[in-house]
Each structure stands twice: as C-alpha cells, then as structure tokens.
Motif scaffolding. Structure first.
Motif, PDB file in Angstrom:
ATOM      1  N   PHE B  80      45.935  50.451  40.358  1.00  0.00           N
ATOM      2  CA  PHE B  80      46.312  50.366  41.777  1.00  0.00           C
ATOM      3  C   PHE B  80      45.350  49.577  42.663  1.00  0.00           C
ATOM      4  O   PHE B  80      45.388  49.675  43.881  1.00  0.00           O
ATOM      5  CB  PHE B  80      46.549  51.775  42.365  1.00  0.00           C
ATOM      6  N   LEU B  81      44.498  48.794  42.015  1.00  0.00           N
ATOM      7  CA  LEU B  81      43.607  47.952  42.816  1.00  0.00           C
ATOM      8  C   LEU B  81      44.244  46.569  43.041  1.00  0.00           C
ATOM      9  O   LEU B  81      43.757  45.756  43.817  1.00  0.00           O
ATOM     10  CB  LEU B  81      42.266  47.816  42.088  1.00  0.00           C
ATOM     11  N   ASN B  82      45.353  46.321  42.364  1.00  0.00           N
ATOM     12  CA  ASN B  82      46.013  45.016  42.456  1.00  0.00           C
ATOM     13  C   ASN B  82      46.382  44.662  43.893  1.00  0.00           C
ATOM     14  O   ASN B  82      46.678  45.527  44.704  1.00  0.00           O
ATOM     15  CB  ASN B  82      47.340  45.005  41.667  1.00  0.00           C
ATOM     16  N   ASN B  83      46.429  43.365  44.153  1.00  0.00           N
ATOM     17  CA  ASN B  83      47.044  42.892  45.376  1.00  0.00           C
ATOM     18  C   ASN B  83      48.544  43.129  45.199  1.00  0.00           C
ATOM     19  O   ASN B  83      49.207  42.475  44.395  1.00  0.00           O
ATOM     20  CB  ASN B  83      46.756  41.395  45.561  1.00  0.00           C
ATOM     21  N   TRP B  84      49.078  44.091  45.953  1.00  0.00           N
ATOM     22  CA  TRP B  84      50.454  44.536  45.693  1.00  0.00           C
ATOM     23  C   TRP B  84      51.481  43.456  45.983  1.00  0.00           C
ATOM     24  O   TRP B  84      52.532  43.383  45.358  1.00  0.00           O
ATOM     25  CB  TRP B  84      50.774  45.803  46.475  1.00  0.00           C
ATOM     26  N   ARG B  85      51.188  42.589  46.922  1.00  0.00           N
ATOM     27  CA  ARG B  85      52.144  41.516  47.230  1.00  0.00           C
ATOM     28  C   ARG B  85      52.230  40.536  46.045  1.00  0.00           C
ATOM     29  O   ARG B  85      53.310  40.079  45.680  1.00  0.00           O
ATOM     30  CB  ARG B  85      51.722  40.803  48.513  1.00  0.00           C
ATOM     31  N   MET B  86      51.081  40.242  45.434  1.00  0.00           N
ATOM     32  CA  MET B  86      51.107  39.362  44.269  1.00  0.00           C
ATOM     33  C   MET B  86      51.874  40.030  43.118  1.00  0.00           C
ATOM     34  O   MET B  86      52.680  39.399  42.442  1.00  0.00           O
ATOM     35  CB  MET B  86      49.684  39.015  43.807  1.00  0.00           C
ATOM     36  N   VAL B 396      43.161  34.475  47.273  1.00  0.00           N
ATOM     37  CA  VAL B 396      44.221  33.578  47.748  1.00  0.00           C
ATOM     38  C   VAL B 396      45.267  34.334  48.562  1.00  0.00           C
ATOM     39  O   VAL B 396      45.407  35.549  48.441  1.00  0.00           O
ATOM     40  CB  VAL B 396      44.944  32.880  46.569  1.00  0.00           C
ATOM     41  N   ASP B 397      45.989  33.565  49.359  1.00  0.00           N
ATOM     42  CA  ASP B 397      47.156  34.112  50.032  1.00  0.00           C
ATOM     43  C   ASP B 397      48.249  34.257  48.970  1.00  0.00           C
ATOM     44  O   ASP B 397      48.557  33.281  48.268  1.00  0.00           O
ATOM     45  CB  ASP B 397      47.600  33.129  51.129  1.00  0.00           C
ATOM     46  N   PRO B 398      48.823  35.457  48.825  1.00  0.00           N
ATOM     47  CA  PRO B 398      49.765  35.669  47.717  1.00  0.00           C
ATOM     48  C   PRO B 398      50.937  34.693  47.704  1.00  0.00           C
ATOM     49  O   PRO B 398      51.333  34.210  46.657  1.00  0.00           O
ATOM     50  CB  PRO B 398      50.264  37.100  47.943  1.00  0.00           C
ATOM     51  N   GLY B 591      22.937  28.794  48.828  1.00  0.00           N
ATOM     52  CA  GLY B 591      22.639  28.722  47.399  1.00  0.00           C
ATOM     53  C   GLY B 591      22.543  30.065  46.698  1.00  0.00           C
ATOM     54  O   GLY B 591      22.335  30.126  45.496  1.00  0.00           O
ATOM     55  N   ALA B 592      22.686  31.171  47.471  1.00  0.00           N
ATOM     56  CA  ALA B 592      22.561  32.489  46.836  1.00  0.00           C
ATOM     57  C   ALA B 592      23.897  33.223  46.888  1.00  0.00           C
ATOM     58  O   ALA B 592      24.654  33.098  47.853  1.00  0.00           O
ATOM     59  CB  ALA B 592      21.493  33.313  47.553  1.00  0.00           C
ATOM     60  N   VAL B 593      24.170  34.000  45.829  1.00  0.00           N
ATOM     61  CA  VAL B 593      25.414  34.782  45.788  1.00  0.00           C
ATOM     62  C   VAL B 593      25.256  35.999  46.701  1.00  0.00           C
ATOM     63  O   VAL B 593      24.277  36.732  46.622  1.00  0.00           O
ATOM     64  CB  VAL B 593      25.719  35.257  44.355  1.00  0.00           C
ATOM     65  N   GLU B 594      26.244  36.191  47.559  1.00  0.00           N
ATOM     66  CA  GLU B 594      26.196  37.316  48.480  1.00  0.00           C
ATOM     67  C   GLU B 594      27.438  38.180  48.232  1.00  0.00           C
ATOM     68  O   GLU B 594      28.557  37.679  48.249  1.00  0.00           O
ATOM     69  CB  GLU B 594      26.226  36.764  49.904  1.00  0.00           C
ATOM     70  N   VAL B 595      27.244  39.464  47.993  1.00  0.00           N
ATOM     71  CA  VAL B 595      28.370  40.357  47.713  1.00  0.00           C
ATOM     72  C   VAL B 595      28.648  41.206  48.951  1.00  0.00           C
ATOM     73  O   VAL B 595      27.729  41.739  49.558  1.00  0.00           O
ATOM     74  CB  VAL B 595      28.046  41.304  46.538  1.00  0.00           C
ATOM     75  N   SER B 596      29.923  41.312  49.322  1.00  0.00           N
ATOM     76  CA  SER B 596      30.234  42.196  50.446  1.00  0.00           C
ATOM     77  C   SER B 596      31.536  42.947  50.179  1.00  0.00           C
ATOM     78  O   SER B 596      32.372  42.504  49.395  1.00  0.00           O
ATOM     79  CB  SER B 596      30.345  41.386  51.742  1.00  0.00           C
ATOM     80  N   GLU B 597      31.662  44.086  50.864  1.00  0.00           N
ATOM     81  CA  GLU B 597      32.863  44.898  50.693  1.00  0.00           C
ATOM     82  C   GLU B 597      33.927  44.507  51.691  1.00  0.00           C
ATOM     83  O   GLU B 597      33.622  44.142  52.816  1.00  0.00           O
ATOM     84  CB  GLU B 597      32.525  46.374  50.930  1.00  0.00           C
ATOM     85  N   GLN B 598      35.175  44.605  51.285  1.00  0.00           N
ATOM     86  CA  GLN B 598      36.252  44.392  52.233  1.00  0.00           C
ATOM     87  C   GLN B 598      37.395  45.354  51.908  1.00  0.00           C
ATOM     88  O   GLN B 598      37.583  45.746  50.761  1.00  0.00           O
ATOM     89  CB  GLN B 598      36.730  42.938  52.183  1.00  0.00           C
ATOM     90  N   GLU B 599      38.143  45.729  52.941  1.00  0.00           N
ATOM     91  CA  GLU B 599      39.251  46.658  52.756  1.00  0.00           C
ATOM     92  C   GLU B 599      40.487  45.906  52.289  1.00  0.00           C
ATOM     93  O   GLU B 599      40.794  44.824  52.780  1.00  0.00           O
ATOM     94  CB  GLU B 599      39.584  47.355  54.079  1.00  0.00           C
ATOM     95  N   GLN B 600      41.183  46.491  51.346  1.00  0.00           N
ATOM     96  CA  GLN B 600      42.441  45.908  50.907  1.00  0.00           C
ATOM     97  C   GLN B 600      43.560  46.365  51.849  1.00  0.00           C
ATOM     98  O   GLN B 600      43.575  47.501  52.308  1.00  0.00           O
ATOM     99  CB  GLN B 600      42.725  46.380  49.491  1.00  0.00           C
ATOM    100  N   GLU B 601      44.510  45.478  52.101  1.00  0.00           N
ATOM    101  CA  GLU B 601      45.622  45.833  52.991  1.00  0.00           C
ATOM    102  C   GLU B 601      46.464  46.954  52.362  1.00  0.00           C
ATOM    103  O   GLU B 601      46.791  46.895  51.183  1.00  0.00           O
ATOM    104  CB  GLU B 601      46.501  44.594  53.194  1.00  0.00           C
ATOM    105  N   PRO B 602      46.809  48.000  53.130  1.00  0.00           N
ATOM    106  CA  PRO B 602      47.579  49.113  52.557  1.00  0.00           C
ATOM    107  C   PRO B 602      48.928  48.644  52.009  1.00  0.00           C
ATOM    108  O   PRO B 602      49.548  47.743  52.568  1.00  0.00           O
ATOM    109  CB  PRO B 602      47.794  50.059  53.745  1.00  0.00           C
ATOM    110  N   MET B 603      49.372  49.292  50.939  1.00  0.00           N
ATOM    111  CA  MET B 603      50.621  48.891  50.289  1.00  0.00           C
ATOM    112  C   MET B 603      51.818  49.175  51.194  1.00  0.00           C
ATOM    113  O   MET B 603      51.849  50.188  51.894  1.00  0.00           O
ATOM    114  CB  MET B 603      50.802  49.645  48.969  1.00  0.00           C
ATOM    115  N   ARG B 604      52.792  48.259  51.173  1.00  0.00           N
ATOM    116  CA  ARG B 604      53.989  48.420  51.986  1.00  0.00           C
ATOM    117  C   ARG B 604      54.713  49.712  51.598  1.00  0.00           C
ATOM    118  O   ARG B 604      54.760  50.075  50.435  1.00  0.00           O
ATOM    119  CB  ARG B 604      54.909  47.223  51.761  1.00  0.00           C
TER     120      ARG B 604
END
Lengths: 252, 635
Positions: B80-86, B396-398, B591-604
């Motif tokens: 359930f971590l998938n981008n649901w639109r994709m 990407v945009d689905p 030049g450095a990799v930066e990791v950040s958290e982001q919220e996934q859009e709730p499933m329709r």
C-alpha cells in the motif's frame, strides 16, 4: 578447482591486429566470457567485448571459439582440455571495430528491408484469434536472439563480402518466413508477395541449404528445414505453377 | 573545442528497452522527430531478460479478472505504499497495451479459444500473465523493435529516408543532460565505438534507462544497469523517491559461481514448481505473513488442489509476493537448512511431465543444462535470492510521466512510485508499456505546447565533454584508481551492508564506505588504451553513477525505521502504518545527496472501497481510516 587456462585472443582494430596469448585463472563451471572478463579486470582493461545478459538470451557476446561461431557466455571451459589453447576471435564475416567487437550494422540494414507485419483490416486490438498450432511455426523463428552467428557462418557472405548487397542471410530470410507463416499477416492481401521478395530482394536462391546456419544456432532453431526450405518451396510453387505463371506473365 | 557532431530532435529517449521503445513509438506517432539512444546494440536491452510474462487483466483464462482485481493485487504486493494513481492507470490500461502488441506482430501463446493465454504468478489472484513460453521479454523487445522499423519504413516511403523522423543511436552512452535555465535542452553523449562526442538538442528528454542492480554483487542485471538515468535525473535537479526499496528476486541461480545471480523465472513456481529445504520439506507454509493468511493455503493438500480448483482453495505460498519468498529462502539458508551451495531446492521435475516442462519452460531447461549440468526435467534446481529490480526512481506525475524538471520525463524501472515497496512479477513489462506510452505522449504534448525552444549553452557542452575525458588525464598520475576494482568494492559493500536484510549500524558503515570510495573516485583513471571502444573508460563513467545511486539507497534505507516490501531491517522488523504514507525523497544539493520525508496523497475514496475494512486496518492508521470514513459518508 581453479587452473591456469591458456587463452589466445585476437587484439587489434580495423587496420591491424594479432593473436595474443594469455594465461588466465579459470574456476569451476566458468564460461569463456568469464575468462575474458577476468582478463579485462586484471590485465587488459581496454579489451573490447560485447555482452549483456550472460545467460544466452540477448545474443550480444558472439565470437568464434577455436574457429566455431559461439556465444561466449554459453561456452563452458569444461568443453576444452585444461592444457588446450582456447582461441577467441571476432566473427569473421563482419568488419572488426576493435578486439572481439565487430561492426554488425549489415544486419540492421537488412532488417529494415523486410516489410513489416501488415495488420489485418477490420480487426481491432483485442479481436485477434489464432490457434496455438498455427502460431507455433512463426514462434519458433521468433526465438531468434539475433546473435548473428548464422550470418557469420553462412558461406554465401563469409568468404564473399560482395554478396552482402544481394543476400540478406539466414536470419532475415527466416524473418521473411516468419511473417509469411504468421496467421494474420495481411501483406499478400494488399498485393505483396513475401516468397517472391525473398528470392528477388533477399537472395534466397544463393542459399544452397548446407545447414551451417542451423548447426550454429544457439537457440536450436531449425532455420534450414523449417524456414528456408519451405520458403524455397513456396517460391517454386509460385514460379513454376503453370496457371500462376500465366497470370504473372500477363501482369508483367 | 573542436567541432562536435550535433543533432536536433523534438524528443530524445534515453534507453531502448520496453519503456524507451514504447515512448519513442508514441512520440513519433504524434509527429515528433525522435531519437532513441541505446547503450547496447538495438534489441539487446535488459527487457529481453524478462521471462514470465506481462500482467494484464484481460480475463482470458479466468473471466473473474478485471482491472480492480489487478489494482488490488498490485497495492497489496507493494504494501500500500504505491502511488495509487499509477497503479490504477496501470491496471486499467495494461490490456489495451498488450492487445496493441498483436497489431505490431507479436505472437503470444494461445488459449483453446485462440485468445492470448495467461499464466499464474506470485501475488496475482488470477492467471494474468500474457506470455510466450518463458521468453516473453524477448518477444516484447523484438515486437517493439520491429514496430520502430515499420515506422522507419513508413518515413522512408514518405520522406525518402529511414531516419527522417526516428533514429536509433546504438552503442551510445549519455553522460550529461543539458538545461536552459531550469528546463531540458538536450543531452551530451559519446559513441562507444570511437569515443567521439555528440550534442543532441531537444526540448524534451524521456529517461528509460532501467535500474541500478549492477551496484550489487549478486544480481540478475547486466553491465548496463548502473543507474545512469537515476543519476542523470538527480544531477538535472529531479527528485528520486522510494530508493530504499530494492527487490531481491527469490530465485537466482547459486551454482556454479560464475552464474550466481542469473534469474530463474517465477513461472517455474507459477506453473507448479515448489521450494524445498535440504530435507525435502516444503517450507513456504511456515512463512505466510498475517496480512496474507486469508488467501494462501496452510498445507500442501489444499495448495495442490488450487491448481485445478482455484475457486474453492487457497493459493500455494510459493506464489506469495517476491519479497516474502526471498526472505523465507534467506532464513532457511541462515538456519542451516539450505542446499550445499547456499540456496534451497526448486523442484518442478516432480510436479510436471517432461513434455510440459519442455513446452512451458524451454529456456530454463536450456540455461540449467548448459550452465550447470542440471536437467530440470529430472533434477531440482538450486536457487537463492538475487538483486533484481529497484522500486525507487524518478518522481513523476502519474498521467504524463513528467518529472519536476520541465521537459524531463521518466518511464519504466527508472521511474518510482508505481510498485510501492515491492513489485509483483509480470507488472514490470506492463509498466513499461503503459507508462512508456504515457511518457511519449507527455513529451509530445510538452513540445507542442512550447512557445520558445530551449537553447544549449556551448560552455555546458564543453564542460560535459571535459568531465567525461578527465579520466584519461589521471592515467599516469600516482594513486590512480582502477574502475574494475572500485566497481567490485562498491558491489561488495552494497551486497553485504544494504542487501536483503538490513541493520542500522551496517547501513551507517555502508554510507561511510561509500563516501570513502567516492573520495577516491576523483582519481579514477582510464587504465589503458584510447577512446576507441574502451570498456575501462566506459566503466569509469558508470561507476560515478553507481556511487551516487548507491548512496541514495543506503541513505534512504537508514532513514526508514520499519520493514516493508523490499526493505527489511533486523533492528526494525515490523511494518509500521505510520510510515505507509511517508515517502523518502532524494535530491542532489551542492553535490551531496539530501534525503527528506514527504506525505503521499491520500488514496481516492472509490479506490479505498475496493478493499475490505479489515484489510485496510492492517496497513492504514486509525486516523487515516477515520478521515476516509467521514469522506465516504459525506459523498
């Protein structure tokens, strides 16, 4: 289990080159390509060799091992005596670029000269119906991984580069056969004649069915028996059938 | 700098596997002048290695199948971590993309009614994979290759040249993307044959470069899979997501050593093959996780009945999603029940007749016979996990496959989101077709809507060429690093410390070691030879990309303190619903990799309702479900 294998590899480019001897560690179960890679990683970092899947599925690593056209990824070292010198040379039929890599563009030129599958009119995607037994003939030819070993071994072009213009080689004659036997190809319905083109455009007549292509095919496709001979028969049927001949003459 | 070979296109597609070719076909069909840049010869891309099939809910074998069932299976497989639109677009469009292949000349295996046959596969509720024996990837690549040729034939008839509208640059490697301000302007690359550089200008670029598997020691992936597209995207300013999720295919060959990692198709299990430990025991029954208990059998009798009566029996656990099976095998071997060469046994000989095996699994028979002296019609195979696929990639945009960088698109394995934390077998080939087409369309629409074409700054081209040639200068310097040695070092680190089972301390150590290798990478030298077809030089350029994506994988994996799909941690062994909606993104900053958290859009809401409440409770937090319930009531 390891031993020092004796490898003789052709090194050079389009202008000059020579066979060079190497001793390379060989481990149990290894194939010729493993040894070429070890040579690359330890002693000849610029050794040019093509490869991709290393499992006999992509047809990239074609070369000649002791003179025989083979996929180096499927040629086990255990085939040879540990003392034997294993000679690896580029495919002879194509111009060398560097070391074991040769210019195979001939094949891509010929591929473009075979008219593509012609979809049947009036059938939408999803409406195609074919029986398994009817698709199997063409499926056999579609197993081809385009290693071009059949092209390499074919004596029509192996020793006669001048024939390349008029002769497409077993791989692409087989492609014509594959489309000719495709249950839904509409090419003939639109006025095309694949068998006739295989004779005229692709030089089928130059093939004298010595089966060398079949012998070297790593996919064990029966190129001669199942593709080339039936294609020749269809040409013969058309050309020497008196009724068809009459119509053709009228058309001409 | 001397004159450089230059070409101008509307769309350039980097990569000539399934996604790249489908994108190029779409772009060309929409009138775009299109270039396909492929690292190998045309038709050799990694897609040929796909064996089992293309997942598409056509319902040819079981009419109960439809896109909703496929969507559900895909979401479950990805935890359930998938981008649901994709996942939705994928499930709805896959059948049309498969049928379309028949109009290009593809010949799939057939059902008795003459339709496309479909086979069972891990995680798929119904027989769903369109296939050609066990060489489906070859059929896919050849079909698309031949479609490209047919478009070229059409161009020749209309414009007098095969390459008037669609050209393939074979054995061509892209080193840098070019930008005009923040948007795409083209690419710089070189011909492998002679090392000469080429500038391609184009307002849009589709990345279809595949994955990163060559960063791991034991892998089913070929030399090409060095994360080029991932690295190009990062350097162009795009964001990668889900990089911590790496799929280890449960069944790779384990012996002899030279073939370790080569894929053994999941079709072996789909068609009835079973996994056994050294004592001959079918161990997968011990490994059915709670979330899947309702649909997988708990004993061999029921499991065996399922093949003939799937409606009244639960599925065999050998057909669990790949992450589950890979972990199970790993554990069996760790606890001492493995085979002599460190794998487990995969048996199809005792399950299918010789004729059936030869018909359904011919290339597996060939592969084992030739490479391991094993006859799979009478002997068991020895198998173990192998690095196979990266779920992470360009965000990407689905609908359009557009990245955050204007003009840059991505499709296939290099794109992220579709498969969530774990991809189901068969969903890759369909992904390539569905999103390859969408990327080609997205790129074409983008180009059509442009008012001004971007311009390339010649200084950027000089800089790119200079950077790619720099390793020749290092050759004679002291302390020069060898690319073959460095690649192998990185592969060991990734395999050992960021592999199938992970741990916080080990990943910290991996990051330190990657940083240390990265320091030395500045001294990577072309060991010998000139620019003509020089694999040593090519590898120098590839290793840089591998280091960058390796760092993304390790950094994201360290940050995600749970286990889910293709990310398993000994120190955080449970799946945590609070992490389900949180994605980890990687960007490159100074030049450095930066990791950040982001919220996934709730499933329709309508998609949520495709699942039972009980099932959703296993994955979602109570708060998420409460919000969902309110939304449903007000609808």
């Amino acid at each position: 289990m390891g031993y020092q294998a004796r490898l003789r590899v052709w090194r050079g480019d389009s202008e000059s080159g020579e066979l060079r001897d190497y001793e390379v560690e060989a481990e149990e179960g290894e194939v010729v390509l493993d040894l070429l890679h070890r040579l690359q990683a330890t002693r000849c970092p610029d050794l040019a060799v093509r490869w991709n899947c290393k499992a006999g599925k992509c047809g990239s690593c074609s070369a000649e091992v002791n003179g025989r056209p083979r996929l180096t990824c499927m040629t086990r070292m255990s085939l040879f005596d540990p003392d034997e010198v294993v000679t690896v040379t580029p495919m002879r039929t194509f111009p060398v670029i560097k070391d074991l890599v040769c210019d195979v563009s001939y094949n891509y030129v010929k591929a473009r000269e075979v008219p593509a599958f012609t979809p049947p009119e009036g059938l939408e995607p999803g409406e195609y119906r074919m029986q398994q037994r009817d698709v199997e003939r063409s499926q056999e030819f579609r197993k081809c991984i385009e290693c071009f070993l059949c092209q390499d071994t074919c004596h029509v072009i192996r020793d006669h580069a001048e024939n390349k213009e008029a002769f497409s080689g077993p791989r692409f004659l087989m492609r014509v056969a594959e489309l000719e036997m495709h249950p839904l190809d509409d090419y003939a319905e639109r006025g095309g004649d694949r068998p006739e083109e295989s004779r005229g455009e692709h030089g089928l007549g130059m093939c004298n069915i010595t089966k060398c292509c079949t012998d070297v095919c790593p996919e064990h496709i029966r190129i001669t028996d199942n593709a080339l001979i039936p294609l020749k028969e269809r040409v013969a049927d058309r050309r020497y059938d008196p009724i068809l001949r009459f119509f053709r003459r009228k058309k001409e | 700098m001397a004159e450089i070979e230059t070409h101008e296109y509307d769309v350039i597609v980097i990569g000539a596997g399934g996604a790249g070719l489908r994108a190029a076909i779409e772009a060309r069909s929409r009138g775009m002048r299109t270039a396909i840049l492929c690292k190998s010869l045309f038709g050799k891309a990694h897609t040929v290695m796909a064996e089992g099939g293309i997942a598409a809910a056509m319902g040819n074998v079981n009419s109960g199948d439809d896109w909703r069932v496929h969507f559900r299976d895909t979401m479950r497989g990805g935890k359930f971590l998938n981008n649901w639109r994709m996942a939705e677009l994928h499930a709805t469009e896959a059948p049309r993309r498969v049928w379309e292949l028949e109009t290009y000349g593809a010949l799939f295996d057939r059902t008795p009614e003459g339709k496309i046959s479909q086979r069972n596969f891990g995680g798929h509720e119904y027989p769903r994979l369109a296939h050609v024996g066990d060489r489906t990837g070859l059929e896919l690549i050849r079909t698309l290759q031949q479609k490209v040729v047919s478009l070229q034939q059409r161009d020749r008839a209309e414009h007098g040249s095969y390459e008037a509208g669609l050209r393939v640059f074979a054995e061509f490697t892209v080193t840098d993307l070019l930008r005009d301000g923040d948007r795409m302007a083209g690419a710089v690359g070189y011909w492998r044959e002679n090392g000469r550089f080429v500038r391609l200008t184009a307002p849009s670029v589709v990345l279809a470069t595949g994955g990163i598997g060559k960063s791991f020691k034991v892998t089913s992936n070929s030399w090409e899979y060095t994360g080029d597209g991932h690295a190009l995207a990062l350097r162009a300013g795009a964001r990668l997501i889900n990089m911590e999720f790496v799929q280890f295919h449960p069944t790779g060959m384990v012996w002899p050593p030279s073939v370790k990692g080569i894929l053994v198709t999941e079709s072996v299990r789909g068609d009835g093959g079973v996994l056994r430990d050294s004592a001959g025991r079918r161990f997968m029954f011990d490994y059915v996780p709670e979330v899947f208990k309702a649909s997988y059998a708990d004993g061999p009798e029921e499991a065996d009945r399922w093949y003939s009566d799937p409606d009244n029996n639960r599925r065999p656990p050998e057909l669990l999603p790949r992450d589950e099976v890979a972990r199970a095998i790993n554990n069996e071997v760790k606890e001492g029940r493995g085979s002599p060469h460190g794998g487990v046994y995969l048996d199809v000989a005792g399950r299918l007749s010789t004729e059936e095996i030869m018909r359904r699994l011919p290339s597996m028979h060939h592969q084992f016979k030739e490479l391991a002296d094993v006859d799979i019609t009478s002997q068991s195979m020895e198998v173990g996990p192998t690095c196979h696929y990266v779920m992470g990639g360009v965000e990407v945009d689905p609908d359009s496959a557009a990245s955050a960088v204007p003009g840059l698109f991505a499709a296939g394995e290099v794109a992220g989101g579709m498969h969530g934390s774990n991809r189901l077998g068969g969903n890759s080939l369909s992904d390539l077709l569905v999103f390859g087409k969408r990327a080609g369309a997205g790129a074409a629409d983008y180009v059509s809507g442009l008012e001004r074409r971007p311009e390339v700054d010649p200084a950027d081209v000089d800089e790119a060429v200079g950077a790619a040639l720099a390793p020749f200068e290092v050759a004679d310097a002291r302390g020069a690093e060898n690319p073959y040695a460095m690649q192998s070092e990185l592969q060991q680190v990734m395999n050992r410390l960021v592999g199938i089972i992970r741990d916080g301390e080990e990943m910290c150590s991996a990051l330190e070691q990657i940083a240390e290798i990265g320091q030395r990478a500045g001294r990577l030298a072309v060991p010998e030879g000139n620019r003509q077809f020089n694999p040593g030089w090519h590898l120098v350029l590839d290793v840089r990309n591998m280091l960058l994506v390796g760092e993304c994988v390790a950094a994201a994996a360290l940050r995600r303190t749970e286990s889910r799909g293709g990310h398993t941690r000994d120190d955080h062994p449970r799946m945590d619903p609070n992490w389900r909606s949180r994605l980890l993104g990687c960007v490159l900053r100074d030049g450095a990799v930066e990791v950040s958290e982001q919220e996934q859009e709730p499933m329709r809401a309508d998609l949520m309702r495709l699942f039972s409440r009980e099932e959703l409770e296993k994955y979602f937090t109570a708060e998420e479900l409460a919000v969902e319930e309110t939304a449903s009531r007000t609808e």
